[in-house]
Design a protein around this motif. Sequence first.
Motif, PDB file in Angstrom:
ATOM      1  N   GLU A  55      40.415  26.217  27.517  1.00  0.00           N
ATOM      2  CA  GLU A  55      40.698  25.011  27.279  1.00  0.00           C
ATOM      3  C   GLU A  55      39.774  24.535  26.158  1.00  0.00           C
ATOM      4  N   SER A 101      50.751  27.507  36.789  1.00  0.00           N
ATOM      5  CA  SER A 101      49.979  27.706  35.479  1.00  0.00           C
ATOM      6  C   SER A 101      50.574  28.813  34.815  1.00  0.00           C
ATOM      7  N   LEU A 161      42.032  30.441  30.805  1.00  0.00           N
ATOM      8  CA  LEU A 161      43.481  30.391  31.384  1.00  0.00           C
ATOM      9  C   LEU A 161      44.223  31.873  31.045  1.00  0.00           C
ATOM     10  N   GLN A 202      46.615  33.160  34.949  1.00  0.00           N
ATOM     11  CA  GLN A 202      46.158  32.254  36.329  1.00  0.00           C
ATOM     12  C   GLN A 202      47.247  32.526  37.436  1.00  0.00           C
ATOM     13  N   LEU A 210      51.963  28.892  30.866  1.00  0.00           N
ATOM     14  CA  LEU A 210      51.238  29.829  29.867  1.00  0.00           C
ATOM     15  C   LEU A 210      52.146  30.625  29.182  1.00  0.00           C
TER      16      LEU A 210
END
Length: 215
Positions: free
Chosen positions: A76, A26, A3, A21, A30
């Motif tokens: 992740e 996203s 990410l 991203q 973030l």
Amino acid sequence: MILLTMVARVADGLPLAASVQEDEQSERDLQQYQSQAKQLCRKLDAQSPERCTLEAGDMNFHLLISQGVCYLSLCEASFPRKMAFAYLEDLSNEFYDQYGRRIPTVTRPYSFIEFDTYIQKVKKSYVDSRARRTLSSVNTELQDIQRIMVGNIEEVLQRGEALSAICTKASNLSNMAEKYHKDAKYLNTRSTYAKFAAVAVLFVTLIFYVRFWWL
């Protein structure tokens, strides 16, 4: 999934390149992790481990330090650590080839932001499921993944502890666990020998008893 990626100079934490991203949702989610990544880079020093994983809820920060540069990724928790560090190894090799001589002299943040193009290309190859299977099978030069230190992002940022101290604690716990495993194995072996000895003594006693009875 990968990410966030950040490249920073270890000496002063200066961010040199970054990639997030591309979609707005996203990127908005973030922002907190980006802030943590910047704080983390500023806490690096000469004693920081070359490889380290910091848990952040359902995410993991993976750090690789090479040639005075930190390569950081946010993935992740389900993303394989072996793949995450292979990805960082790939970035470190290319980044140093392109900018190695200029790294010590730049003063402006994100001086090599154009490196994002390469990051995006490599990231796609590691996220693609088929490519991940291929890379996993050929990447044999990476250090033993079990020996990579694991800590918690909150311990570093909120409690103000040095990354090297966190990983030293993790290393000590790992050594203690290994020692416990060896001690347990030793005790199990002694227990097995003791059982065999008891059976042997019983068998010898029985032989003497039978011979004495019949004689």
